[in-house]
Design a protein around this motif. Structure first.
Motif, short mmCIF file in Angstrom:
data_model
loop_
_atom_site.label_atom_id
_atom_site.label_comp_id
_atom_site.label_asym_id
_atom_site.label_seq_id
_atom_site.Cartn_x
_atom_site.Cartn_y
_atom_site.Cartn_z
N GLU A 30 0.82 -1.22 0.00
CA GLU A 30 0.00 0.00 0.00
C GLU A 30 0.85 1.26 0.00
N VAL A 31 2.07 1.17 0.51
CA VAL A 31 3.00 2.30 0.49
C VAL A 31 3.63 2.42 -0.90
N ALA A 32 4.21 1.32 -1.36
CA ALA A 32 4.90 1.32 -2.65
C ALA A 32 3.98 1.73 -3.80
N GLN A 33 2.71 1.39 -3.69
CA GLN A 33 1.77 1.67 -4.78
C GLN A 33 0.97 2.95 -4.56
N ALA A 34 1.31 3.69 -3.53
CA ALA A 34 0.60 4.96 -3.28
C ALA A 34 0.76 5.88 -4.49
N PRO A 35 -0.28 6.58 -4.87
CA PRO A 35 -0.21 7.46 -6.04
C PRO A 35 0.48 8.79 -5.73
#
Length: 123
Positions: free
Chosen positions: A61-66
């Motif tokens: 969820e962090v790595a894919q945050a926009p």
């Protein structure tokens, strides 16, 4: 007198980003819903370890945050200090945009297991 992290203009942006992208699971106070959503008070301990810093950025969820790398680094640095019990985590070195960019490119397949392994190795 110097500005503290929680008073800086970047802190206002980080708090906004936290509320928008993180508080839904970790709650506004960072308490989370253990064990699936860990409390953010334990982030400082992880951030003090090389593998832990990498882990914090690679959580899906962090790595894919926009968010762009610099803005994500700002958010993580703010959260590390905001939710640390003593407000100045031991060994804390702010994450850079480059460090965030390099880490978030590598997929973390099992965040719960990886977290447990990192904490176990630190014992």
């Amino acid at each position: 007198m110097g500005e503290t992290v929680s008073e800086s203009p970047d802190a206002a942006v980080a708090r906004y980003d936290y509320l928008l992208h993180c508080a839904g699971c970790h709650l506004a106070d960072g308490s989370g819903a253990p064990p699936e959503v860990p409390p953010l008070r334990s982030m400082a301990r992880l951030a003090a370890m090389p593998d832990g810093r990498d882990y914090l950025v690679r959580v899906p969820e962090v790595a894919q945050a926009p968010l762009r790398n610099a803005r994500l680094a700002n958010l993580l640095n703010w959260a590390l200090q905001e939710f640390s019990r003593d407000k100045s985590p031991a060994g804390f070195r702010p994450l850079s945009a480059k460090e965030v960019g390099d880490a978030r490119r590598r997929i973390l397949k099992d965040p719960l297991r990886t977290r447990a392994e990192i904490l176990e190795a630190a014992r």
